[in-house]
Design an enzyme around this catalytic site. Structure first.
Site, PDB file in Angstrom:
ATOM      1  N   ARG A  98       0.855  -1.184   0.000  1.00  0.00           N
ATOM      2  CA  ARG A  98       0.000   0.000   0.000  1.00  0.00           C
ATOM      3  C   ARG A  98       0.890   1.233   0.000  1.00  0.00           C
ATOM      4  NH1 ARG A  98      -3.298  -2.983  -1.398  1.00  0.00           N
ATOM      5  NH2 ARG A  98      -5.383  -3.422  -0.539  1.00  0.00           N
ATOM      6  N   HIS A 137      -0.803  -0.552 -10.168  1.00  0.00           N
ATOM      7  CA  HIS A 137      -1.488  -1.455  -9.246  1.00  0.00           C
ATOM      8  C   HIS A 137      -1.914  -2.749  -9.957  1.00  0.00           C
ATOM      9  CE1 HIS A 137      -3.721  -1.268  -5.173  1.00  0.00           C
ATOM     10  NE2 HIS A 137      -3.569  -2.529  -5.528  1.00  0.00           N
ATOM     11  N   GLU A 147      -2.941   7.548  -5.258  1.00  0.00           N
ATOM     12  CA  GLU A 147      -2.934   6.619  -6.394  1.00  0.00           C
ATOM     13  C   GLU A 147      -4.097   6.963  -7.320  1.00  0.00           C
ATOM     14  OE1 GLU A 147      -1.673   2.284  -5.824  1.00  0.00           O
ATOM     15  OE2 GLU A 147      -3.849   2.157  -6.136  1.00  0.00           O
TER      16      GLU A 147
END
Length: 337
Positions: free
Chosen positions: A248, A295, A276
């Site tokens: 994360r 991601h 993000e």
């Protein structure tokens, strides 16, 4: 939950994921284990059609795109006994009322751990060869590197620091065993003996940062780990070290990391960032010492079937009155993703 008839199940997720999560063979197993309407997919718990479907629902099969399950949603589903999540973290999904009412929650996080661990292993080995920067230099027409230019490269004896013996961290430790690397591990819940059983040397975080050639993050992002790698701890990583983050973005102080990367002191492979995505003007998009991906380390494409299979297996256990294999308990939330 033991019952003489198949439990009533309802999907609550973005239906775009259903074909990859549950291809025909898995859909057939779903039909054998539960009663459900494949066309009834809940996207909004307040929708009248959803309220009608939830009234008789005993099992909620959730996934990406599922709204948060709060007290109002549970009031509409008085017979609900289990939530089977086809993705990883349930932290944002399950509201306090889910745990307060004793509803069983299961996650496919273990199935999702494998592709993340595989991705991480791949980038560990590639960064040991300086493959990403080498590719860029080669594109610019540079000649093949001379031996003196590659003397510091290679994976033999490389020290890999793994932060977090999570599901992903443990799968990565398994994948690293055949390789000629020295593995260091930091996890506050893992003692020296257990670290040794995982084929790693356990140590405090600061010591790991000082002694690792590459640091890879697999801790959960919880309040205690927010900015786990702050400016002071990032400074402990040796010059030329590599940071890999497939966990994360909030585990790292983004501003401090950006400064380190802009200076060229460190390199990084970042599949997650904070925020993000990064703002359009971030230098991390173009820095030669940064490999930035959107991601994608977790399950995607044909890997989603693994998540669906894990969920079907949980449903089969539930229907047969057996315990869930991947149940998430409220006391685990402080130390899992």
């Amino acid at each position: 939950m033991t019952t003489a008839r198949p439990p009533r199940a309802v999907f609550a997720l973005d239906p775009v994921h259903l074909p990859l999560l549950f291809p025909p063979a898995l859909t057939a197993r779903l039909r054998a284990a539960a009663s459900f309407d494949p066309q009834a997919v809940v996207r909004d718990f307040a929708d009248p059609a959803a309220v009608e479907a939830l009234a008789g629902t005993e099992v909620l099969i959730t996934g990406w795109g599922c709204p948060r399950i709060d007290a109002d949603a549970l009031d509409a589903a008085p017979r609900l006994r289990a939530v089977l999540h086809t993705a990883g973290s349930v932290r944002a999904l399950a509201g306090d009322a889910v745990w307060e009412r004793g509803i069983a929650v299961s996650s496919a996080a273990a199935a999702n751990a494998l592709p993340v661990a595989e991705y991480t292993l791949a980038v560990i080995l590639l960064t040991g060869k300086d493959a990403f920067a080498g590719r860029d230099r080669y594109r610019l027409g540079h000649a093949l590197p001379r031996p003196a230019e590659t003397a510091a490269l290679g994976n033999a004896g490389r020290r890999v620091g793994v932060v977090g013996a999570s599901r992903v961290g443990r799968r990565l430790l398994e994948l690293l065993r055949p390789h000629d690397v020295e593995v260091l591990l930091h996890d506050p819940y893992v003692d020296t003996a257990e670290a040794a059983a995982l084929s790693a040397t356990g140590m405090p975080l600061e010591e790991l940062l000082l002694h690792s050639d590459l640091v890879t993050l697999h801790a959960p992002h919880v309040p205690a780990t927010h900015h786990l790698l702050d400016r002071e701890r990032l400074a402990l990583i040796r010059d030329g070290g590599v940071l890999v983050n497939t966990g994360r973005g909030g585990l790292v102080d983004q501003a401090a990391l950006t400064d380190e990367l802009v200076s060229g002191r460190l390199s990084a492979v970042l599949d997650v960032t904070d925020p993000e995505p990064l703002p359009a003007g971030s230098p991390l998009y173009t820095l030669p010492n940064v490999f930035l991906t959107p991601h994608l380390a977790g399950a995607l494409g044909n890997e989603l079937e693994r998540l669906g299979r894990a969920t079907v297996e949980e449903l089969e256990r539930l229907a047969a009155g057996r315990p869930l294999a991947h149940r998430v308990r409220p006391e685990d939330l402080s130390r899992i993703a």
